[in-house]
Enzyme design. Structure first.
Site, short mmCIF file in Angstrom:
data_model
loop_
_atom_site.label_atom_id
_atom_site.label_comp_id
_atom_site.label_asym_id
_atom_site.label_seq_id
_atom_site.Cartn_x
_atom_site.Cartn_y
_atom_site.Cartn_z
N SER A 118 0.68 -1.19 0.14
CA SER A 118 0.15 0.30 0.17
C SER A 118 0.73 1.12 -0.01
CB SER A 118 -0.82 -0.06 1.35
OG SER A 118 -1.38 1.17 1.68
N SER A 119 0.28 2.41 -0.55
CA SER A 119 1.02 3.62 -0.81
C SER A 119 1.43 4.10 0.91
CB SER A 119 0.34 4.68 -1.16
OG SER A 119 -0.83 4.85 -1.05
N CYS A 120 0.86 3.52 1.80
CA CYS A 120 0.87 4.02 3.14
C CYS A 120 2.13 3.42 3.86
CB CYS A 120 -0.21 3.75 4.18
SG CYS A 120 -0.37 2.03 4.59
N TYR A 147 -0.89 -0.70 10.29
CA TYR A 147 -0.91 -1.47 8.81
C TYR A 147 0.28 -1.36 8.18
CZ TYR A 147 -3.06 -2.24 4.24
OH TYR A 147 -3.39 -2.74 2.93
N LYS A 151 3.03 -4.10 6.16
CA LYS A 151 3.17 -4.12 4.88
C LYS A 151 4.94 -3.84 4.64
CE LYS A 151 -0.57 -4.92 3.01
NZ LYS A 151 -1.12 -6.43 2.67
N HIS A 190 -13.11 2.66 2.88
CA HIS A 190 -12.18 3.77 2.48
C HIS A 190 -13.10 4.86 2.03
CE1 HIS A 190 -9.14 0.71 2.12
NE2 HIS A 190 -8.38 1.80 2.65
O1 GFB Z 1 -9.96 6.46 2.27
P1 GFB Z 1 -9.62 6.75 3.56
O2 GFB Z 1 -10.22 6.19 4.70
O3 GFB Z 1 -7.99 6.39 3.73
O4 GFB Z 1 -9.81 8.55 3.80
P2 GFB Z 1 -6.63 7.00 3.63
C1 GFB Z 1 -9.03 9.25 2.91
C2 GFB Z 1 -9.60 10.74 3.39
O5 GFB Z 1 -11.08 10.73 3.09
C3 GFB Z 1 -9.41 10.97 4.79
C4 GFB Z 1 -11.54 11.54 4.11
O6 GFB Z 1 -9.00 12.59 4.62
C5 GFB Z 1 -10.65 11.12 5.55
O7 GFB Z 1 -10.85 11.97 6.35
N1 GFB Z 1 -13.03 10.95 4.36
C6 GFB Z 1 -14.13 11.85 4.04
C7 GFB Z 1 -13.59 10.02 4.57
N2 GFB Z 1 -15.55 11.19 4.35
C8 GFB Z 1 -14.99 10.13 4.55
C9 GFB Z 1 -15.71 8.95 4.78
O8 GFB Z 1 -16.98 8.98 5.06
N3 GFB Z 1 -15.04 7.58 5.14
C10 GFB Z 1 -13.54 7.76 5.03
N4 GFB Z 1 -13.02 6.40 5.04
N5 GFB Z 1 -12.87 8.52 4.81
C11 GFB Z 1 -6.27 4.46 4.27
C12 GFB Z 1 -5.25 3.79 5.19
O9 GFB Z 1 -5.94 5.95 4.23
O10 GFB Z 1 -5.79 4.24 2.90
C13 GFB Z 1 -4.93 2.40 4.84
O11 GFB Z 1 -5.80 3.90 6.64
C14 GFB Z 1 -4.67 2.07 3.41
O12 GFB Z 1 -3.86 2.03 5.75
C15 GFB Z 1 -5.64 3.01 2.60
O13 GFB Z 1 -3.42 2.63 3.30
C16 GFB Z 1 -5.18 2.85 1.00
O14 GFB Z 1 -6.22 7.35 2.46
O15 GFB Z 1 -6.55 8.30 4.65
#
Ligand code: GFB
Length: 323
Positions: A118-120, A147, A151, A190
């Site tokens: 993952s990119s994280c 996580y 990875k 996500h």
């Molecule tokens: O996709 P996401 O959960 O993961 O969130 P990350 C991306 C952005 O979207 C964050 C915003 O800035 C969230 O605050 N966001 C806005 C939301 N509304 C929502 C919502 O309803 N749900 C969610 N989930 N986000 C993950 C990592 O990070 O990315 C994992 O936690 C993994 O480790 C994955 O690498 C690809 O991009 O921030």
């Protein structure tokens, strides 16, 4: 490339390929891709049939099936809140899944394995775009450090197996993914599936306001999972290096912009509020995909088209299943 017996080139279509995690977003896309490309000997197990955390069970499975190739797409995954709330699960389960699968693959002679990360894995404040060489050059984003560490351990295990045993194992690091088969759980998913569901439910109920998480200002890059599956086969057939390789589209947009695109794709026309008590996560994680582009692969599914396809899939499969 000289340290291995594997020579990049077309994989035999009758070779036995084990896709670990073949019911997940990534594994199911890889399965579809391999089937479409004429692979006739695919092996998969649901987590109910084979718990990859069960080391003895994993070894028994490899002894019985003896796959020639392995795609390690099984993982415990989730969005920012799930990662932030359950770090023990994300660290421990992913380490167990990876170590068991790779140890069993090593013990049973698998010459070619693709590990997906993952990119994280990159530091929170690394320069952008993220080059593969930025790994381990700074502190991780705290919302997903557990996580990420799992990875990173996977990348190291692939490199160690290559160094110690000369196997042609490789690692690919996809950017944020989306597409059919995603998890649409409001708390665990996500951002893209969360927005699709929230906006669709608001449209259906006639709600005039939705509330998204964070400030909306972080930048994210989105790759359709069918593009990732295409890249995985490309890498299995062309890439052979200890260094992991990024898979992405090379462009990003703000969460506010993506929310606008989702609203348009779904047909939601109401107001949008932002709950800034929810975390933003890393400010930006744009992949540098120049290595993959130079190798000869680029993504082909545009975000608008990919979003429309995903909304259609959600309506046909998730909404329809609930009705
Ligand atoms: O996709 P996401 O959960 O993961 O969130 P990350 C991306 C952005 O979207 C964050 C915003 O800035 C969230 O605050 N966001 C806005 C939301 N509304 C929502 C919502 O309803 N749900 C969610 N989930 N986000 C993950 C990592 O990070 O990315 C994992 O936690 C993994 O480790 C994955 O690498 C690809 O991009 O921030």
């Amino acid at each position: 490339m000289a340290d291995v017996t594997f020579s990049p080139g077309p994989l035999p279509r009758d070779a036995k390929v084990y896709v670990a995690g073949h019911r997940g977003l990534v594994g199911s896309a890889i399965w579809r891709k391999l089937q479409a490309e004429g692979f006739t000997n695919l092996v998969g197990r649901t987590s109910a049939e084979l718990d990859l955390k069960d080391r003895a069970g994993v070894f028994e499975f490899f002894a019985a099936e003896r796959p020639a190739y392995v795609v390690l797409a099984a993982a415990k995954v989730g969005g920012i809140m799930a990662n932030n709330t359950y770090p023990v699960d994300f660290l421990s389960e992913n380490l167990q899944i990876q170590v068991n699968t790779m140890d069993a693959a090593l013990a049973h002679g698998v010459e070619r394995l693709l590990f997906l990360g993952s990119s994280c894995i990159y530091p929170k404040l690394a320069p952008q775009p993220l080059k593969e060489g930025y790994l381990l050059t700074g502190h991780l984003e705290p919302t997903n450090d557990a996580y990420a560490i799992a990875k990173i351990a996977g990348i190291l295990q692939v490199q160690a197996v290559r160094r110690q045993y000369g196997r042609a194992w490789i690692s690919a690091m996809p950017t944020n993914l989306y597409g059919p088969g995603d998890n649409f759980s409001p708390t665990g998913s996500h951002v893209l599936p969360a927005l699709i569901r929230r906006y669709e439910e608001a449209r259906q109920s006639g709600a005039t306001t939705v509330v998204n998480w964070g400030t909306g200002s972080p930048l994210r890059e989105f790759l359709h999972v069918d593009d990732l599956a295409d890249a995985c086969l490309f890498l299995l057939e062309h890439y052979d290096s200890p260094d992991h390789i990024n898979v992405g589209v090379g462009e990003d947009l703000t969460i506010k912009e993506i929310a606008g695109m989702v609203a348009h794709a779904v047909g939601y026309t109401g107001e949008v509020e932002w709950d800034t008590t929810k975390p933003d996560g890393t400010p930006r994680k744009l992949m540098d995909v120049s290595k993959l582009t130079a190798a000869g692969w680029t993504a082909s599914i545009g975000l608008r088209e990919g979003l429309e396809r995903t909304v259609a899939w959600y309506r046909a499969n998730v909404v329809a299943a609930r009705d």
